[in-house]
Design a protein around this motif. Structure first.
Motif, PDB file in Angstrom:
ATOM      1  N   HIS A   1       0.912  -1.188  -0.053  1.00  0.00           N
ATOM      2  CA  HIS A   1      -0.025   0.007  -0.020  1.00  0.00           C
ATOM      3  C   HIS A   1       0.692   1.187   0.122  1.00  0.00           C
ATOM      4  CE1 HIS A   1       0.621  -1.317   4.047  1.00  0.00           C
ATOM      5  NE2 HIS A   1       0.465  -0.099   4.696  1.00  0.00           N
ATOM      6  N   TRP A   2       1.969   1.199   0.745  1.00  0.00           N
ATOM      7  CA  TRP A   2       2.876   2.193   0.634  1.00  0.00           C
ATOM      8  C   TRP A   2       3.723   2.489  -0.723  1.00  0.00           C
ATOM      9  CZ3 TRP A   2       3.341   5.601   4.531  1.00  0.00           C
ATOM     10  CH2 TRP A   2       2.796   5.319   5.670  1.00  0.00           C
ATOM     11  N   LYS A   3       3.920   1.524  -1.293  1.00  0.00           N
ATOM     12  CA  LYS A   3       4.619   1.457  -2.859  1.00  0.00           C
ATOM     13  C   LYS A   3       3.592   1.997  -4.012  1.00  0.00           C
ATOM     14  CE  LYS A   3       7.863   1.026  -5.670  1.00  0.00           C
ATOM     15  NZ  LYS A   3       8.804   2.053  -5.688  1.00  0.00           N
ATOM     16  N   LEU A   4       2.437   1.502  -3.405  1.00  0.00           N
ATOM     17  CA  LEU A   4       1.114   2.093  -4.584  1.00  0.00           C
ATOM     18  C   LEU A   4       0.857   3.471  -4.330  1.00  0.00           C
ATOM     19  CD1 LEU A   4      -0.817   0.739  -6.498  1.00  0.00           C
ATOM     20  CD2 LEU A   4      -2.367   0.191  -4.679  1.00  0.00           C
ATOM     21  N   SER A   5       0.883   3.624  -3.135  1.00  0.00           N
ATOM     22  CA  SER A   5       0.743   5.306  -2.904  1.00  0.00           C
ATOM     23  C   SER A   5       1.826   6.244  -3.729  1.00  0.00           C
ATOM     24  CB  SER A   5       0.703   5.702  -1.457  1.00  0.00           C
ATOM     25  OG  SER A   5       0.373   6.799  -1.385  1.00  0.00           O
ATOM     26  N   GLU A   6       3.102   5.621  -3.702  1.00  0.00           N
ATOM     27  CA  GLU A   6       4.066   6.261  -4.190  1.00  0.00           C
ATOM     28  C   GLU A   6       3.914   6.253  -5.838  1.00  0.00           C
ATOM     29  OE1 GLU A   6       7.878   4.439  -3.193  1.00  0.00           O
ATOM     30  OE2 GLU A   6       7.406   4.984  -0.754  1.00  0.00           O
ATOM     31  N   VAL A   7       3.474   5.195  -6.423  1.00  0.00           N
ATOM     32  CA  VAL A   7       3.566   5.022  -7.633  1.00  0.00           C
ATOM     33  C   VAL A   7       2.270   5.955  -8.218  1.00  0.00           C
ATOM     34  CG1 VAL A   7       2.749   3.554  -9.472  1.00  0.00           C
ATOM     35  CG2 VAL A   7       4.411   2.670  -7.917  1.00  0.00           C
ATOM     36  N   MET A   8       1.379   5.996  -7.389  1.00  0.00           N
ATOM     37  CA  MET A   8       0.013   6.990  -7.894  1.00  0.00           C
ATOM     38  C   MET A   8       0.827   8.423  -7.784  1.00  0.00           C
ATOM     39  SD  MET A   8      -3.093   5.133  -6.007  1.00  0.00           S
ATOM     40  CE  MET A   8      -4.367   6.366  -6.520  1.00  0.00           C
ATOM     41  N   GLN A   9       1.205   8.747  -6.904  1.00  0.00           N
ATOM     42  CA  GLN A   9       1.939  10.472  -6.753  1.00  0.00           C
ATOM     43  C   GLN A   9       2.840  10.550  -7.995  1.00  0.00           C
ATOM     44  OE1 GLN A   9       4.205  10.967  -2.993  1.00  0.00           O
ATOM     45  NE2 GLN A   9       3.643  13.168  -3.694  1.00  0.00           N
ATOM     46  N   GLU A  10       3.776   9.565  -8.367  1.00  0.00           N
ATOM     47  CA  GLU A  10       4.584   9.608  -9.332  1.00  0.00           C
ATOM     48  C   GLU A  10       4.069   9.739 -10.821  1.00  0.00           C
ATOM     49  OE1 GLU A  10       8.599   7.206 -11.113  1.00  0.00           O
ATOM     50  OE2 GLU A  10       8.096   6.856  -9.042  1.00  0.00           O
ATOM     51  N   PHE A  11       2.990   9.134 -10.947  1.00  0.00           N
ATOM     52  CA  PHE A  11       2.512   9.000 -12.293  1.00  0.00           C
ATOM     53  C   PHE A  11       0.889   9.658 -12.184  1.00  0.00           C
ATOM     54  CE2 PHE A  11       5.515   5.897 -12.329  1.00  0.00           C
ATOM     55  CZ  PHE A  11       6.250   6.131 -13.493  1.00  0.00           C
ATOM     56  N   PRO A  12       0.453  10.689 -11.551  1.00  0.00           N
ATOM     57  CA  PRO A  12      -0.680  11.476 -11.266  1.00  0.00           C
ATOM     58  C   PRO A  12      -1.580  11.498 -12.832  1.00  0.00           C
ATOM     59  CG  PRO A  12       0.944  13.166 -11.136  1.00  0.00           C
ATOM     60  CD  PRO A  12       1.489  11.859 -11.467  1.00  0.00           C
ATOM     61  N   ARG A  13      -0.950  11.690 -13.924  1.00  0.00           N
ATOM     62  CA  ARG A  13      -1.803  11.813 -14.980  1.00  0.00           C
ATOM     63  C   ARG A  13      -1.961  10.606 -15.813  1.00  0.00           C
ATOM     64  NH1 ARG A  13       0.834  16.620 -14.115  1.00  0.00           N
ATOM     65  NH2 ARG A  13      -0.032  18.546 -14.668  1.00  0.00           N
ATOM     66  N   ASN A  14      -1.616   9.289 -15.311  1.00  0.00           N
ATOM     67  CA  ASN A  14      -1.949   8.047 -16.029  1.00  0.00           C
ATOM     68  C   ASN A  14      -3.343   7.312 -15.183  1.00  0.00           C
ATOM     69  OD1 ASN A  14      -1.616   5.230 -16.417  1.00  0.00           O
ATOM     70  ND2 ASN A  14       0.191   5.563 -16.977  1.00  0.00           N
ATOM     71  N   LEU A  15      -4.186   7.676 -16.092  1.00  0.00           N
ATOM     72  CA  LEU A  15      -5.562   7.052 -15.546  1.00  0.00           C
ATOM     73  C   LEU A  15      -5.517   5.686 -15.105  1.00  0.00           C
ATOM     74  CD1 LEU A  15      -8.548   7.459 -15.328  1.00  0.00           C
ATOM     75  CD2 LEU A  15      -8.855   6.990 -17.638  1.00  0.00           C
ATOM     76  N   SER A  16      -5.005   4.799 -15.986  1.00  0.00           N
ATOM     77  CA  SER A  16      -4.664   3.330 -15.708  1.00  0.00           C
ATOM     78  C   SER A  16      -4.283   3.115 -14.357  1.00  0.00           C
ATOM     79  CB  SER A  16      -4.001   2.620 -16.823  1.00  0.00           C
ATOM     80  OG  SER A  16      -4.726   2.634 -17.900  1.00  0.00           O
ATOM     81  N   ILE A  17      -3.083   3.866 -14.169  1.00  0.00           N
ATOM     82  CA  ILE A  17      -2.418   3.611 -12.770  1.00  0.00           C
ATOM     83  C   ILE A  17      -3.476   4.034 -11.790  1.00  0.00           C
ATOM     84  CG2 ILE A  17      -0.577   4.550 -11.332  1.00  0.00           C
ATOM     85  CD1 ILE A  17       1.313   4.362 -13.904  1.00  0.00           C
ATOM     86  N   GLN A  18      -3.769   5.228 -11.921  1.00  0.00           N
ATOM     87  CA  GLN A  18      -4.847   5.913 -10.727  1.00  0.00           C
ATOM     88  C   GLN A  18      -5.851   4.810 -10.616  1.00  0.00           C
ATOM     89  OE1 GLN A  18      -3.666   8.472  -9.037  1.00  0.00           O
ATOM     90  NE2 GLN A  18      -1.878   8.246 -10.324  1.00  0.00           N
ATOM     91  N   MET A  19      -6.696   4.480 -11.882  1.00  0.00           N
ATOM     92  CA  MET A  19      -7.678   3.582 -11.416  1.00  0.00           C
ATOM     93  C   MET A  19      -7.298   2.233 -10.532  1.00  0.00           C
ATOM     94  SD  MET A  19     -10.963   4.517 -12.352  1.00  0.00           S
ATOM     95  CE  MET A  19     -11.477   2.603 -12.657  1.00  0.00           C
ATOM     96  N   TYR A  20      -6.182   1.573 -11.158  1.00  0.00           N
ATOM     97  CA  TYR A  20      -5.647   0.409 -10.723  1.00  0.00           C
ATOM     98  C   TYR A  20      -5.227   0.544  -9.174  1.00  0.00           C
ATOM     99  CZ  TYR A  20      -3.619  -4.371 -11.095  1.00  0.00           C
ATOM    100  OH  TYR A  20      -3.294  -5.709 -10.692  1.00  0.00           O
ATOM    101  N   GLY A  21      -4.758   1.810  -8.914  1.00  0.00           N
ATOM    102  CA  GLY A  21      -4.405   1.940  -7.457  1.00  0.00           C
ATOM    103  C   GLY A  21      -5.449   2.325  -6.621  1.00  0.00           C
ATOM    104  N   CYS A  22      -6.284   3.004  -7.068  1.00  0.00           N
ATOM    105  CA  CYS A  22      -7.552   3.350  -6.312  1.00  0.00           C
ATOM    106  C   CYS A  22      -8.301   1.934  -6.156  1.00  0.00           C
ATOM    107  CB  CYS A  22      -8.479   4.210  -6.949  1.00  0.00           C
ATOM    108  SG  CYS A  22     -10.089   4.789  -5.813  1.00  0.00           S
ATOM    109  N   SER A  23      -8.411   0.971  -6.907  1.00  0.00           N
ATOM    110  CA  SER A  23      -8.969  -0.199  -6.894  1.00  0.00           C
ATOM    111  C   SER A  23      -8.317  -1.039  -5.974  1.00  0.00           C
ATOM    112  CB  SER A  23      -9.200  -0.857  -8.082  1.00  0.00           C
ATOM    113  OG  SER A  23      -9.780  -0.179  -9.098  1.00  0.00           O
ATOM    114  N   ILE A  24      -7.246  -1.050  -5.990  1.00  0.00           N
ATOM    115  CA  ILE A  24      -6.460  -1.895  -5.106  1.00  0.00           C
ATOM    116  C   ILE A  24      -6.631  -1.422  -3.556  1.00  0.00           C
ATOM    117  CG2 ILE A  24      -4.248  -2.809  -4.331  1.00  0.00           C
ATOM    118  CD1 ILE A  24      -3.291  -3.046  -7.405  1.00  0.00           C
TER     119      ILE A  24
END
Length: 141
Positions: free
Chosen positions: A33-56
């Motif tokens: 969950h910590w790593k996922l939060s970092e990835v979401m912060q690093e790629f804020p404009r990538n819809l797939s990453i944001q959707m996948y991250g939020c879902s997880i």
């Protein structure tokens, strides 16, 4: 690595979630969950990453109050609110975000979480905008 396998190897689908209890527990135990939060912060404009991250993050909260607190502490709420604000017209992102928030508010300290949501991320405006968008779109259809 192990974490990438838990994340499903990078494929995103609105139906892809961590559904098995053991996988959710493994993800939490590995600090995913910590790593996922970092990835979401690093790629804020990538819809797939944001959707996948939020879902997880949403699914991880099925593990109870301790998991909810861990996701909250890892800035999961902030990442979700930012993603909802960045993609206001994406119904799936908005639905996932609202589901995330509803699960988060099951924490025993939900009043404090809600106050933080409104104060630090302007969550109230986001939620009202979502309601307005939904109600206005239904009225025009």
């Amino acid at each position: 690595g192990d974490l990438w396998g838990l994340l499903g190897g990078g494929e995103y689908s609105a139906t892809v979630t961590i559904t098995k209890k053991q996988r959710r527990q493994d993800m939490l135990n590995l600090g995913g969950h910590w790593k996922l939060s970092e990835v979401m912060q690093e790629f804020p404009r990538n819809l797939s990453i944001q959707m996948y991250g939020c879902s997880i993050l949403r699914e991880l909260m099925l593990e109870g109050n301790y998991a909810r607190y861990q996701v909250y502490a890892s800035a999961g709420m902030d990442r979700t609110i930012v993603a909802m604000g960045r993609f206001p017209n994406n119904v799936h992102m908005q639905l996932c975000g609202c589901q995330f928030l509803s699960r988060l508010l099951l924490l025993p300290v939900s009043c404090a979480v809600l106050e933080n949501l409104v104060r630090s991320t302007d969550g109230l405006r986001t939620i009202l905008r979502l309601l307005q968008t939904q109600l206005c779109s239904e009225a025009t259809n």
